[in-house]
Design an enzyme around this catalytic site. Structure first.
Site, PDB file in Angstrom:
ATOM      1  N   CYS B   2      -8.436   4.905  -0.287  1.00  0.00           N
ATOM      2  CA  CYS B   2      -7.756   4.411  -1.163  1.00  0.00           C
ATOM      3  C   CYS B   2      -8.274   3.163  -1.793  1.00  0.00           C
ATOM      4  O   CYS B   2      -7.403   2.163  -0.802  1.00  0.00           O
ATOM      5  CB  CYS B   2      -6.990   5.129  -0.845  1.00  0.00           C
ATOM      6  SG  CYS B   2      -6.611   6.879  -1.144  1.00  0.00           S
ATOM      7  N   GLY B   3      -6.866   3.186  -2.601  1.00  0.00           N
ATOM      8  CA  GLY B   3      -6.424   1.843  -2.536  1.00  0.00           C
ATOM      9  C   GLY B   3      -4.961   1.391  -3.023  1.00  0.00           C
ATOM     10  O   GLY B   3      -4.554   2.096  -3.747  1.00  0.00           O
TER      11      GLY B   3
END
Lengths: 230, 304
Positions: B2-3
């Protein structure tokens, strides 16, 4: 001097252009606006000089053999992964796993390095001008590492062979990583390598860390040590 | 994968862009890490005597009667200053009341609803899809405030919908929100323990455990920072998360240092991101970032 502007180009185009210019025999190529993008200047297998004018993302100069690359910024994970020969100079900080599995050549990080720099190194020289993170030199097999600042926890964990020089403090040693006295050859190597690299380093006080070679063969008597190592 | 991104603007900063526009730039840069959904927790200026509430009324075009029921119940409890409908979500600004009581009343009026956030400053907006979709719905680029955390999600262990998107607000603690990249492998054990203590979980997403974990620590007298510090040893797995409250924001990283995060601090701002590419997008001239080490934790308070 030919320039490649990364803006509005996809990564594959950037790398194709670098390779095409190398094939044309250009002495030096400048890469502008890398903007911390991943996989810049990968797979360079001809001698060439590439100057990257900014930060790069993951795996910069990965899977390369023989290039001379200078990066005027910082780098993400896996800088110069699996470098076979050549030189990579990074002026900023490196993310995790700088110089992972490198076989030869020189990787010089002027700033700090994240965790696991030089993981599974198989040769060459990795210099870290600042501090090195957690588990630096994990499972190192050959080659030399020079850490001018402090080293994080578990330095040289499960190191098979090779040598790690540390100029600053070591937070803790990894399994089977031990201090050994410096030889004359070590002193000469250290002095000459640091002078040639231009990385700022302390003049003295380096420790040398190597493998204690206690984990080479499994022996039931040593079970406690193995349990800790695994 | 994820970011996560965080941004805190210091008092003396001269940047004229809105906080929302900066966040959107950073989220755009990380959308390749997480194309499934996007969300932000943004801390606006405090209004006197007001609580901001975000409620998901239901999935897929909830019936107008649900919104009406919520408005009536909340209206009976306190005065409603403002009510705006954004897709599945309803944003309310109300005269302050006990937050736990407010949440309970909303759920009684609309059992299928979920309270996404309650805060004096927190605005929590999330949506399935890339940052463009979030901006179209909530006009993120126009939002002003002091600090914010955001998330782009690549789902690995639970379904893709608005509820499973991040950030997660910590139910019962006004203004406390979390975004997370990684896996909390003792999630089931902790969830089981917390459920016995009365916590309710709204999703199957392991990231939802972090807020209640911090809340549980704070109930026994720890500060938020002490709770974050302890979490680096007591949460298991490979993780990196950001926390924000009305006071500021911070990060915590796992023992193995196995999830990326870079940080830049200048006189004007603090920027945190999974990858430098997000920082370069929003701040092309930022100094070289640093990657915090294993078990690292840091918190920045507003006004420091």
């Amino acid at each position: 001097m030919p320039e490649i502007d990364c803006n509005e180009k996809d990564t594959r185009d950037i790398n194709r252009q670098i390779k095409a210019l190398v094939a044309d025999g250009e002495a030096e190529i400048v890469v502008r606006n890398p903007a911390a993008r991943h996989n810049i200047a990968v797979g360079l297998i001809q001698p060439c000089r590439v100057l990257i004018d900014g930060s790069v993302g993951y795996y910069c100069v990965g899977l390369s053999d023989g290039p001379d690359v200078e990066i005027k910024g910082s780098a993400g994970w896996g800088l110069a992964e699996n470098l076979m020969s050549g030189q990579v100079v990074l002026h900023g900080n490196a993310g995790n796993s700088a110089g992972a599995t490198m076989h030869g050549g020189l990787v010089a990080v002027h700033g700090h390095a994240g965790a696991r720099a030089g993981i599974a190194m198989k040769g060459g020289t990795l210099i870290i001008g600042g501090n090195a993170g957690y588990m630096t030199g994990f499972m190192m097999q050959k080659g030399s590492m020079i850490i001018c600042g402090d080293a994080g926890e578990a330095l040289g964990d499960s190191i098979y062979d090779g040598r790690i020089f540390v100029g600053g403090e070591v937070a803790s040693f990894g399994n089977d990583a031990v201090i050994e006295d410096m030889t004359k050859d070590d002193e000469t190597f250290l002095r000459e390598t640091l002078e040639n690299s231009g990385v700022k380093a302390p003049n003295s006080g380096f420790k040398k860390v190597v493998s204690g070679k206690q984990l080479y063969n499994f022996d039931k008597k040593d079970f406690a040590r193995w349990r800790h190592a695994l | 994968m994820c970011g996560i991104v965080g941004y805190l603007r210091k008092a003396k900063a001269t940047d004229e862009r809105s906080i929302g526009a900066v966040m959107l730039d950073m989220l755009h840069a990380l959308s390749t890490r997480g194309p499934d959904s996007t969300g932000i927790a943004l801390y606006g200026s405090p209004a006197d005597n007001e609580l901001r509430v975000w409620v998901k009324l239901g999935d897929d075009n909830p019936h107008p009667g649900i919104e009406q029921a919520v408005l009536e119940r909340v209206g009976a409890l306190t005065s409603i200053h403002d009510a705006v409908r954004e897709g599945e979500c309803l944003r309310l600004a109300v005269r302050p009341v006990d937050a736990a009581n407010l949440e309970r009343e909303i759920l009684q009026a609309a059992p299928a609803a979920e309270v996404f956030s309650i805060g004096t400053r927190l605005e929590l907006m999330k949506q399935v899809g890339r940052p463009d979709a979030l901006d179209r719905q909530f006009h993120i680029a126009e939002l002003s405030g002091t600090h914010s955390i955001g998330h782009t999600r690549l789902s690995t262990e639970s379904r893709v919908d608005i509820s499973h998107s991040q950030p997660f607000w910590t139910h019962g603690v006004t203004d406390l929100a979390v975004v997370h990249n990684g896996h909390i492998t003792n999630y089931h054990k902790l969830r089981h323990r917390f459920e016995h203590r009365g916590y309710r979980f709204y999703t199957e997403n392991d990231s939802e455990i972090i807020g209640p974990y911090l809340q549980e620590q704070m109930k026994t007298g720890s500060t938020l920072q002490e709770a974050m510090e302890r979490s680096t040893r007591e949460l298991d797995g490979t993780f990196c998360y950001l926390v924000a409250s009305a006071e500021g924001l911070g990060f915590a990283k796992d023992f193995f240092c196995a999830k990326p995060l870079v940080m830049v601090e200048t006189d004007d701002y603090v920027a945190l991101a999974t990858e430098e590419i997000a920082i370069r997008r929003a701040f092309p001239d930022a100094p070289p970032p640093r990657e915090p080490g294993a078990n690292a934790m840091q918190f920045w308070s507003l006004g420091e």
